[in-house]
Motif scaffolding. Structure first.
Motif, short mmCIF file in Angstrom:
data_model
loop_
_atom_site.label_atom_id
_atom_site.label_comp_id
_atom_site.label_asym_id
_atom_site.label_seq_id
_atom_site.Cartn_x
_atom_site.Cartn_y
_atom_site.Cartn_z
N TYR A 1 0.83 -1.20 0.00
CA TYR A 1 0.00 0.00 0.00
C TYR A 1 0.87 1.26 0.00
CZ TYR A 1 -3.26 3.57 1.55
OH TYR A 1 -3.99 4.71 1.65
N SER A 2 1.93 1.24 0.84
CA SER A 2 2.83 2.40 0.90
C SER A 2 3.51 2.63 -0.44
CB SER A 2 3.88 2.20 1.99
OG SER A 2 3.27 2.09 3.25
N SER B 1 2.44 1.69 -3.36
CA SER B 1 1.46 2.16 -4.33
C SER B 1 1.20 3.65 -4.16
CB SER B 1 0.15 1.37 -4.14
OG SER B 1 -0.86 1.88 -4.97
N LEU B 2 1.06 4.08 -2.90
CA LEU B 2 0.82 5.50 -2.64
C LEU B 2 2.02 6.34 -3.06
CD1 LEU B 2 -1.09 7.58 -1.35
CD2 LEU B 2 0.03 7.14 0.84
N LYS C 1 2.26 6.69 -6.80
CA LYS C 1 1.33 7.69 -7.35
C LYS C 1 1.88 9.11 -7.13
CE LYS C 1 -2.92 4.98 -6.84
NZ LYS C 1 -4.23 4.87 -6.15
N ILE C 2 2.42 9.35 -5.92
CA ILE C 2 3.00 10.67 -5.64
C ILE C 2 4.19 10.93 -6.55
CG2 ILE C 2 4.13 12.07 -3.88
CD1 ILE C 2 2.50 10.56 -1.78
#
Length: 502
Positions: A28-29, A31-32, A35-36
Motif C-alpha cells: 500500500y505504501s 502504491s501510494l 502515485k506521488i
C-alpha cells in the motif's frame, strides 16, 4: 514434544501473520508513493514543456521587437535625410513635406551641432543632457548616436546626431526583463527542481536554482554537474535573445528522491521495531522462565528436605540390625542420592559457588554409581585414566546432574542396549568433555530443538533434562553444551566445553 511443536506452530503463525501485514503495508505504501512520484514526474514534464514554450514565446517577442527596431532605425535615418534635403534644397523647391516630417518628430533623439561643437538644438533626449551646451559634454555617450554632416552654405556645415527612438529603448528594456523573467520562472519552480542554465559550451552559468553554489564555482564543476544531470534527463536546448543557444539541465526534485528511498527507510524502521520488540519479548519471557526455575527449584528442595530427614532418622534406628545390613547399605546410598538431588535443586535456584575440582574422579565416581542403576546391556567406557588430573572450576552437584541427564538420554536413545563413551580432552585453555552413544541419532533439524523446554521424543517425561543441563553449563559455568555430531541410527556425540580457571 507436542508442547514444543504447538508453541513453535504458534510462533510461526504469528510470524506469518506479521509478515503478511508487513507485506500488505509495504504494498500500500509503495502504491501510494508510486502515485506521488508519478505526479512529481508529471509536474517535471509539464515544467520542461513549459520551458520550451516560454523560450519560443520570448524568441517570437524578440523577433517582433527587432522588426520595430528596424522600422525605428529607418525613421531615424529618414529624419536625417529630411534634414539634409532641407539644407540642400533650392529657393524654388517645395520642401513642405520634409519640414512637416521634421517638425512632427516626437520620438527620435536628435542633436543639431554647429561646426564649432555648439549644440543648437536637442529634441527627445534625456533632461540631464538638454542643459549641455557643447558636444564635448556628452562625448562619452556619442557612441550610441549615428551622425550626418550637412553643408548648408559654402564651407559652412553642421552635424546631425540621431539614434533609435525612445520607444525602441523601452522595448529593449522590456525584452531584457522578459529574458530575465524567463530565467527566474525556470530556476524558481514550484516543484523545487534543481536547474542550471548554461551557454552552449557549458562554461558559463546564466542562472541556477535549488542548487548549492559550491557545486558550480568553477567551469569544471559546472560541466561535471551538467553531465550528471544529463544522464538522468536530456538537457533542453533553447534559443534566447542576446545569448544564442542555451541548455537547461535539470534533475529530479529532492522530494522525489526522498520518496524513492522512503520504502527502504520505512522497511528498516519496521525491521528494527520488530527486532527490538522481539528482543524485549524474549527478555521478558526469559526473565519469567528464570523466576519459574528458581521458584520451582527452591520449592522442590524444600519439599524433599522433610521426608529425607525422616528417612535418615529411620535409617539410624534400624541400621544396626544384622539381618538388614545389605538392604540398609543400599538404602543409605539412595538416601545420599536424594540428599544430593536436594542440593542440586537448592543450588540451581541461586548462583552456585564454583570450586577448583579434578573432573576425572568426579566422572568416575558418578559413573560407578550410575552403572549399577541402568540396564546391564549398557556399557559406559571412560577413555581417560582414573589417575589423570584435569582441574576445572565446577560445582560438583550440578556438574554430576549434567552428566546424569546426558547419559540417561543416551540410554533411552539406545533402548537400553549399547555403548556410551566418555572422553575428556584438553585443548589449550579449554577442556572438552565428549559423551558419545550408539543410539538412534538426532536429525539436523532437531539439533538445537532438543535443548528447548518441553521437547522430548519419549512418551513420558517433561523434556526438561537437556534444558537444565544447558542452563547449568552455559549460565552457571560459562561454558557451552551442544551436539558435536549425530548420524541417524548410528549415534550422537554431545560436547561440553569449559574454560580452565585463572
Amino acid at each position: 514434544m507436542n508442547l514444543y511443536t504447538n508453541k513453535s506452530r504458534w510462533k510461526w503463525l504469528l510470524f506469518s501473520s506479521a509478515t503478511i501485514i508487513f507485506i500488505l503495508l509495504m504494498l500500500y505504501s509503495n502504491s501510494l508513493i508510486k502515485k506521488i512520484a508519478e505526479e512529481e514526474r508529471r509536474k517535471v514534464n509539464v515544467w520542461a514543456d513549459a520551458i520550451v514554450y516560454k523560450a519560443e514565446l520570448v524568441n517570437h517577442t524578440d523577433l517582433f521587437f527587432e522588426q520595430i527596431r528596424r522600422e525605428e532605425k529607418k525613421r531615424a535615418s529618414f529624419l536625417a535625410q529630411a534634414i539634409q534635403k532641407v539644407s540642400e534644397a533650392g529657393l524654388n523647391e517645395d520642401i513642405t513635406f520634409y519640414l512637416d516630417y521634421i517638425s512632427s518628430n516626437s520620438t527620435i533623439p536628435t542633436l543639431l551641432v554647429n561646426q564649432d561643437g555648439t549644440i543648437d538644438c536637442a529634441v527627445n533626449i534625456d533632461l540631464e543632457y538638454q542643459k549641455m551646451q557643447h558636444i564635448d559634454e556628452i562625448k562619452p555617450f556619442l557612441d550610441e548616436y549615428d551622425s550626418v554632416r550637412i553643408t548648408y552654405y559654402k564651407n559652412q556645415y553642421m552635424w546631425v546626431y540621431f539614434k533609435e527612438s525612445q520607444i525602441y529603448t523601452n522595448l529593449k528594456l522590456v525584452i531584457d526583463n522578459l529574458v530575465q523573467s524567463f530565467f527566474q520562472e525556470v530556476v524558481i519552480n514550484e516543484s523545487f527542481i534543481p536547474v542550471i542554465i548554461t551557454d552552449s559550451a557549458l562554461t558559463q552559468v546564466y542562472d541556477f536554482g535549488n542548487i548549492d553554489t559550491t557545486q558550480i564555482e568553477t567551469p569544471g564543476q559546472c560541466r561535471q554537474l551538467a553531465d550528471k544531470m544529463a544522464k538522468a534527463h536530456p538537457p533542453i536546448k533553447i534559443q534566447l535573445p542576446n545569448r544564442g543557444t542555451c541548455y537547461v539541465f535539470y534533475e529530479e526534485s529532492g522530494v522525489l528522491k526522498r520518496l524513492r528511498y522512503f520504502p527502504y527507510v520505512q522497511s528498516l524502521f519496521i525491521f528494527f521495531f520488530i527486532a527490538i520488540a522481539y528482543m524485549i519479548f524474549n527478555f521478558g519471557r526469559k526473565s519469567e522462565q528464570d523466576q519459574v526455575w528458581v521458584g520451582m527449584s527452591k520449592e522442590t528442595a524444600h519439599q524433599l528436605g522433610t521426608p529425607i530427614s525422616a528417612l535418615l532418622a529411620w535409617h539410624e534406628l534400624i541400621k544396626d540390625r544384622e539381618e538388614l545390613q545389605d538392604i540398609m547399605l543400599e538404602v543409605k546410598k539412595d538416601l545420599s542420592r536424594l540428599e544430593m538431588i536436594t542440593q542440586r535443586f537448592s543450588k540451581i535456584g541461586s548462583i552456585p559457588e564454583l570450586q577448583e575440582e579434578n573432573v576425572i574422579p568426579i566422572i568416575y565416581d558418578f559413573i560407578g554409581y550410575l552403572q549399577t542403576r541402568i540396564s546391564s546391556k549398557v556399557e559406559i567406557r571412560i577413555m581417560n585414566q582414573s589417575d589423570e588430573v584435569i582441574l576445572l572450576p565446577l560445582n560438583r552437584y550440578l556438574f554430576e546432574w549434567v552428566i546424569e541427564n546426558i547419559c540417561k538420554n543416551s540410554v533411552d536413545a539406545m533402548d537400553g542396549a549399547g555403548v556410551i563413551i566418555i572422553e575428556v580432552i584438553e585443548e589449550g585453555n579449554y577442556v572438552h568433555i565428549d559423551l558419545s552413544d550408539t543410539g538412534k541419532g538426532i536429525t539436523s533439524r532437531n539439533m538445537k530443538t532438543i535443548f528447548k523446554p518441553g521437547y522430548t521424543s519419549k512418551n513420558r517425561g517433561w523434556g526438561l533434562g537437556l534444558t537444565l543441563a544447558k542452563r547449568i553449563i552455559e549460565t552457571y559455568h560459562k561454558g557451552k553444551l551442544f551436539v558435536k555430531s549425530s548420524i541417524v541410527d548410528r549415534g550422537t556425540t554431545m560436547r561440553i566445553t569449559l574454560k580452565k580457571g585463572d
